[in-house]
Design a protein around this motif. Structure first.
Motif, mmCIF file in Angstrom:
data_model
loop_
_atom_site.group_PDB
_atom_site.id
_atom_site.type_symbol
_atom_site.label_atom_id
_atom_site.label_comp_id
_atom_site.label_asym_id
_atom_site.label_seq_id
_atom_site.Cartn_x
_atom_site.Cartn_y
_atom_site.Cartn_z
ATOM 1 N N SER A 76 0.834 -1.208 0.000
ATOM 2 C CA SER A 76 0.000 0.000 0.000
ATOM 3 C C SER A 76 0.869 1.259 0.000
ATOM 4 O O SER A 76 0.532 2.245 -0.662
ATOM 5 N N ASP A 77 1.985 1.231 0.721
ATOM 6 C CA ASP A 77 2.911 2.367 0.691
ATOM 7 C C ASP A 77 3.527 2.546 -0.691
ATOM 8 O O ASP A 77 3.645 3.664 -1.196
ATOM 9 N N GLY A 133 1.089 4.072 -2.965
ATOM 10 C CA GLY A 133 0.596 5.379 -2.533
ATOM 11 C C GLY A 133 -0.822 5.349 -2.002
ATOM 12 O O GLY A 133 -1.509 6.369 -2.018
ATOM 13 N N GLU A 169 -3.290 5.242 1.068
ATOM 14 C CA GLU A 169 -3.122 5.713 2.436
ATOM 15 C C GLU A 169 -3.314 4.621 3.485
ATOM 16 O O GLU A 169 -2.558 4.523 4.437
#
Length: 114
Positions: free
Chosen positions: A55-56, A59, A61
């Motif tokens: 997820s990081d 991008g 949140e």
């Protein structure tokens, strides 16, 4: 935390698939898809750092949003695949019905009785 919900959901999915297979209401090829889907949910629940990293990287949140997005994409893909299969089967049923109708019509025609 939604990770326990993923594990419970995955095990409920597996149980439901097994019940449907036992009652001959689900084909093995479809069951493989759902078993794979359940395994992916279990892996995501057991290794949440993987979901956090992905997820990081993308991008997004919240890791929960990433999981729900992935599930949504998989379900939409499966729906599309089933729609294509259903369209193929409909045309096959139509062709078979026309074939049977033509054979019945040729067997009941007056020239066939002579």
């Amino acid at each position: 935390m939604y990770w326990p919900l993923l594990i419970v959901g995955a095990f409920l999915t597996v149980a439901y698939v097994v019940i449907k297979i036992r009652h001959n209401q689900l084909m093995t090829s479809d069951a493989v898809f759902w078993f794979f889907f359940a395994v992916v949910l279990i892996v995501a629940a057991l290794f949440p750092q993987l979901v956090f990293s992905l997820s990081d990287l993308l991008g997004i949140e919240s890791p929960a949003n990433f999981v729900f997005l992935c599930v949504l994409v998989v379900v939409v893909y499966r729906l599309l695949a089933l729609s294509v299969e259903m369209a193929r089967l409909r045309s096959k049923v139509t062709a078979l019905a026309q074939d049977v109708a033509l054979k019945d019509a040729s067997n009941t025609s007056p020239s066939a009785k002579n």
